[in-house]
Enzyme design. Structure first.
Site, PDB file in Angstrom:
ATOM      1  N   LYS A 155       0.818  -1.214   0.000  1.00  0.00           N
ATOM      2  CA  LYS A 155       0.000   0.000   0.000  1.00  0.00           C
ATOM      3  C   LYS A 155       0.854   1.267   0.000  1.00  0.00           C
ATOM      4  O   LYS A 155       0.403   2.317  -0.443  1.00  0.00           O
ATOM      5  CB  LYS A 155      -0.966  -0.010   1.182  1.00  0.00           C
ATOM      6  CG  LYS A 155      -2.037  -1.077   0.986  1.00  0.00           C
ATOM      7  CD  LYS A 155      -3.137  -0.999   2.018  1.00  0.00           C
ATOM      8  CE  LYS A 155      -4.280  -1.943   1.657  1.00  0.00           C
ATOM      9  NZ  LYS A 155      -3.927  -3.369   1.789  1.00  0.00           N
TER      10      LYS A 155
HETATM   11  C1  LIG Z   1      -4.602  -4.463   1.188  1.00  0.00           C
HETATM   12  C2  LIG Z   1      -3.868  -5.756   1.082  1.00  0.00           C
HETATM   13  C3  LIG Z   1      -4.269  -6.768   0.177  1.00  0.00           C
HETATM   14  C4  LIG Z   1      -5.518  -6.650  -0.685  1.00  0.00           C
HETATM   15  O1  LIG Z   1      -5.381  -5.714  -1.725  1.00  0.00           O
HETATM   16  P1  LIG Z   1      -6.672  -5.107  -2.450  1.00  0.00           P
HETATM   17  O2  LIG Z   1      -6.157  -3.994  -3.283  1.00  0.00           O
HETATM   18  O3  LIG Z   1      -7.584  -4.633  -1.344  1.00  0.00           O
HETATM   19  O4  LIG Z   1      -7.297  -6.204  -3.247  1.00  0.00           O
HETATM   20  C5  LIG Z   1      -3.495  -7.917   0.089  1.00  0.00           C
HETATM   21  N1  LIG Z   1      -2.398  -8.089   0.880  1.00  0.00           N
HETATM   22  C6  LIG Z   1      -1.983  -7.149   1.750  1.00  0.00           C
HETATM   23  C7  LIG Z   1      -0.783  -7.410   2.593  1.00  0.00           C
HETATM   24  C8  LIG Z   1      -2.699  -5.946   1.900  1.00  0.00           C
HETATM   25  O5  LIG Z   1      -2.291  -5.019   2.780  1.00  0.00           O
END
Ligand SMILES: *Cc1c(COP(=O)(O)O)cnc(C)c1O
Length: 472
Positions: free
Chosen positions: A116
């Site tokens: 993220k």
């Molecule tokens: C947010 C997240 C996801 C999921 O991603 P999306 O964009 O919501 O589909 C998967 N793995 C981790 C470690 C995350 O922080």
């Protein structure tokens, strides 16, 4: 480039006009009116670029209301070796020892050790720029159970004109995640631990957001996963990963993506529409398999929060995939009325079923396939990857690798997206391997750092009072 709503009820708007909004006024999500496309020659030109230059080429066709020099400057300030561990930003490694054709795209080398950061770090610079240009300030209110909150806080810390109020369930995050968030002492960051569960935090955010007078008076905003700019930043690493894994632009490559809110994999879908030769997009869920069910059957049945299971890949514990509406808009041929009708069902707590419909018939053309994994699958994958390569992958990444191996066809190259570092989910790694994953530099004794947070009851009016006294 102009943006419209997935539900057809918003007059076309420019990028900066949708940047700080949450939902479109008709309840839908902002999508670009058209998708820029790179032809073969353009791809050949992109192949040699470094991450920042590539990011500019991929992002700029979607942004025509920021002077290109300024946009380039913001991208250059975001994607630095200092923030992401190397100039590669998202390096590609081999998983050939696990299975021929498998690769790993490392997306979690940013400040909070989850993918993220790639999008959120750029949002920090972008928000600061947009607010300064308008002479405005913003108070970001959010709820988190872990990764999103820390990525947002590390992106917004010290930014002019921005305050962050982040609600989290008191005692409900992993010790590492708690330490990571609460050790931030920047004056514009406010951690509020709510006596309750994640849903209580979410409800407070909703209650504040629906008090329109309060929201306007205190300029309340969000940084949730439906933000278009976040998705856009994620499109870049599909290009980066593709170029790193291939020698020429006629080699098809597939991606395996651990999915929750459908943001990450939707960015892959955008990259494919832009002309990147992606063969298939393999969507991986955990036990919360609402998206796997859709791609297998055509039925989209969002679950209530009571039906959501707590798993060992907690960032994928979601039962309503907020960005999924954008994908349905695409397979519905940009028919906003159709999407609005389907989401009236969703909002009434019901399912919809596209089996046998012209929309579902288009799914194979988009390259999507799916799979799900369980706690036992996760442990086995972590062990197998460790035994074959010596590398420890986190629980979410393991879900993606499991589905990649299940769906991979002979000769197919599959790039698995690494979405977090194992240090964030120590307990499950210990369960799988009997050893503690090493901590990246700087995180060795994060639990001992001084902490700054408030504990409050699950009471929206108390949170509002707190915001009134600490807002920018
Ligand atoms: C947010 C997240 C996801 C999921 O991603 P999306 O964009 O919501 O589909 C998967 N793995 C981790 C470690 C995350 O922080």
């Amino acid at each position: 480039m102009r943006y419209v709503s997935t539900r057809g009820g918003m007059p076309p708007r420019a990028f900066l006009e949708i940047l700080l909004e949450g939902l479109a006024p008709d309840g839908g999500l902002a999508v670009p009116q058209s998708c820029p496309r790179f032809d073969r020659q353009a791809l050949d030109r992109l192949r040699g670029l470094d991450y920042r230059a590539l990011a500019f080429e991929v992002i700029s066709p979607f942004v025509d209301d920021i002077p290109h020099g300024e946009l380039r400057g913001m991208i250059d300030r975001t994607y630095t070796a200092a923030a992401f561990g190397s100039g590669d930003i998202t390096p590609l490694s081999s998983l050939e020892a696990v299975e021929p054709g498998l690769r790993l795209l490392e997306l979690s080398n940013g400040p909070t050790l989850a993918f993220k950061d790639v999008a959120m770090q750029w949002l920090g610079h972008l928000f600061e720029y947009a607010l300064a240009r308008r002479g405005e300030t913003l108070n970001i209110l959010g709820a988190t159970s872990g990764d999103t909150g820390s990525a947002a806080e590390y992106a917004m810390r010290g930014k002019h004109g921005i305050r962050v109020f982040m609600l989290s369930p008191h005692g409900g995050m992993s010790p590492f995640q708690t330490a990571q968030m609460f050790s931030l002492t920047d004056p514009n960051i406010h951690n509020i631990a709510i006596r309750g569960v994640f849903d209580d935090c979410q409800d407070i955010v909703k209650a504040v957001g629906t008090d329109l007078a309060f929201k306007a008076r205190w300029r309340i905003g969000t940084v949730n996963s439906i933000n278009w700019a976040r998705l856009l930043a994620q499109v870049v690493y599909y290009f980066k990963g593709y170029f790193a894994a291939t020698r020429g632009n006629d080699e098809p490559v597939s991606f395996a993506v651990p999915s929750g809110n459908f943001g990450n994999i939707y960015a892959g879908h955008v990259a494919r529409r832009m002309g990147l030769p992606i063969r298939r997009l393999m969507l991986a869920t955990n036990e919360n398999d609402v998206l796997d069910e859709f791609f297998r059957t055509g039925r989209y049945r969002p679950r209530g929060s009571a039906e959501t299971r707590r798993t060992s890949s907690p960032s994928m514990d979601i039962s309503k995939a907020s960005n999924f509406e954008r994908y349905v808009f695409d397979i519905a041929g940009a028919d906003g009325a159709r999407v609005a009708a389907l989401w009236r069902e969703v909002e009434a707590g019901r399912a919809f079923d596209l089996a046998g419909s012209p929309e579902f018939a288009r799914v194979p053309d988009t390259g999507f396939v799916s799979g799900a994994s369980s706690h036992a699958d996760r442990l086995r994958t972590i062990r197998e990857v460790h035994a074959a390569t010596g590398r420890i992958v986190d629980t979410h990444t393991a879900d993606g690798i499991k589905v990649a191996r299940e769906r991979r066809e002979p000769g197919e190259t599959v790039i698995c997206l690494e979405t977090a570092q194992p240090a964030k989910f120590e307990d499950t790694i210990v369960e799988a391997l009997g050893l503690r994953p090493p901590r990246p530099q700087g995180f060795e004794s994060i639990e001992q750092a001084p902490r700054r947070f408030e504990v409050m009851d699950a009471d929206a009016s108390a949170v509002k009072r707190y915001i009134e006294t600490h807002a920018s």
